[in-house]
Design an enzyme around this catalytic site. Structure first.
Site, PDB file in Angstrom:
ATOM      1  N   SER A 180      -5.442  27.794   2.899  1.00 54.36           N
ATOM      2  CA  SER A 180      -6.757  28.306   3.287  1.00 54.36           C
ATOM      3  C   SER A 180      -6.942  29.727   2.738  1.00 54.36           C
ATOM      4  CB  SER A 180      -6.894  28.263   4.815  1.00 54.36           C
ATOM      5  OG  SER A 180      -8.219  28.445   5.226  1.00 54.36           O
ATOM      6  N   ASP A 236     -11.458  17.820   2.504  1.00 51.38           N
ATOM      7  CA  ASP A 236     -11.259  19.194   2.985  1.00 51.38           C
ATOM      8  C   ASP A 236     -12.455  20.059   2.591  1.00 51.38           C
ATOM      9  OD1 ASP A 236     -10.475  21.814   3.507  1.00 51.38           O
ATOM     10  OD2 ASP A 236      -8.503  21.617   2.575  1.00 51.38           O
ATOM     11  N   HIS A 299      -8.536  19.624   6.278  1.00 50.82           N
ATOM     12  CA  HIS A 299      -8.067  20.967   5.914  1.00 50.82           C
ATOM     13  C   HIS A 299      -6.787  21.336   6.653  1.00 50.82           C
ATOM     14  CE1 HIS A 299      -8.321  25.077   4.517  1.00 50.82           C
ATOM     15  NE2 HIS A 299      -8.380  25.545   5.762  1.00 50.82           N
TER      16      HIS A 299
END
Length: 358
Positions: A180, A236, A299
């Site tokens: 991320s 994602d 994600h």
């Protein structure tokens, strides 16, 4: 209804074709198709580094520093932390250590707080503040990601730890990872290591990384750090952000290569995960760009490994009194836990092959 369905499909195909043409136009204009060597995907290495990218989320600093946390086993059990940096003010975290099985220094950065990820995603959609990337004409980068690495306590801590490790182990390779926003920081770190420390043997692998700069920056990054893999997963949402604007090629952000897209095919219990190695454009329309980015759950899992904070409500840290001797704080209360690498019982075989190459 049947005619209407066919019409909708036809419109979609036309729009998709136009988008692909616009993409190729942007690539041609910015010279983003590179002819030099790109990173080779190593699935074994990916399954190792994703565990480091997961472990850095742990909030119990004693367990993380001593490498006894619940995520610190398996493929990454033979690891020693040299430095653990916690920017308390901005809730950022990273560590530097040495992995015996990889014969490498490993750097990992933590991503976004789980409780605020929805707000963070919304900000990436609608609030994009660009800054010029120093020394590169036309290169623009995301202010927040750039600042998170360059203007916090993480960068000096990371550089100091690398100097310590290399002073003892010599010129071993460096692997940088993160998930991320941690992936965005890992990319800036890999670039910084090349430029500031003149490190040549740097490999970067990120998971669920957002776009961090425009096409000019992506092209520059790829020339400096070609040994980079960006792993994306199914739908994602984060790799789709900030949004890719087909009609504004000068404004839109652009991923750098190389992407590896994980997606599943099959029916019922017969499910097979594909690990697709994408093209050299950074924006391969047949990879994650081929689907909508609408999933936060995609994600938070990569290769079956949980990403995100170990506490569901926040990423608060837990400090054990036994760590006081290893720690120092700055005026903002940011914490660095460090140890002399010469005290670590590590024996690296620098004559091994490239088992851990990206």
């Amino acid at each position: 209804m049947e005619r209407r369905g066919c019409l909708i499909i036809a419109i979609f195909i036309c729009l998709f074709g136009f988008s692909s043409c616009r993409e190729m136009e942007v690539i041609a204009k910015h010279g983003h198709k590179q002819h030099h060597q790109l990173a080779t995907y190593n699935p074994t290495l990916a399954r190792i580094l994703v565990q480091y990218a997961s472990a850095v989320y742990m909030s119990d600093l004693a367990e993380l520093f001593t490498w006894t946390c619940s995520r610190c086993g398996g493929l990454i059990k033979d690891f020693e932390v040299i430095e653990l940096i916690v920017d308390v003010k901005r809730c950022l975290q990273g560590f530097v250590g040495v992995a015996t099985d990889l014969n490498a220094i490993v750097i990992a950065f933590r991503g976004t707080q789980e409780r605020s990820i929805q707000n963070w995603v919304e900000d990436l959609c609608w609030k994009q503040l660009d800054i010029d990337y120093p020394g590169v004409d036309g290169a623009m980068v995301h202010h927040g990601f750039y600042t998170a690495y360059h203007n916090t306590s993480l960068r000096p801590g990371v550089l100091d730890a690398i100097q310590k490790a290399k002073g003892l182990y010599g010129d071993i390779k460096i692997m940088v990872t993160g998930h991320s926003m941690g992936g965005a920081m890992a990319a800036f770190c890999g670039l910084d290591l090349h430029l500031s420390l003149r490190e040549k043997n740097v490999e970067v692998m990120t998971f669920g990384q957002p776009r961090i700069g425009n096409a000019a920056f992506a092209s520059y990054y790829n020339k400096i750090v070609p040994s980079t893999i960006r792993v994306t997963h199914e739908h994602d949402i984060v790799p789709h952000l900030p949004p890719y604007y087909h009609y504004f090629p000068q404004k839109t952000y652009h991923h750098f290569p190389r992407e590896v897209w994980l997606y599943s095919i099959g029916f019922g219990s017969l499910i097979y995960t594909v690990e697709k190695v994408c093209d050299s454009s950074g924006e391969d329309p047949t990879c994650s760009r081929s689907v909508s980015g609408n999933s936060i759950s995609d994600h938070l899992t990569y290769y079956g490994i949980q990403m995100g904070c170990d506490k569901s409500s926040s990423c608060k840290i837990f400090m054990d009194p036994s760590l006081v001797a290893y720690g120092k704080t700055d005026l903002d209360g940011n914490l660095i836990l460090s140890r002399d690498p010469s005290t670590l019982a590590l024996k690296l075989d620098t004559g091994r092959g490239n088992r851990g190459s990206v």
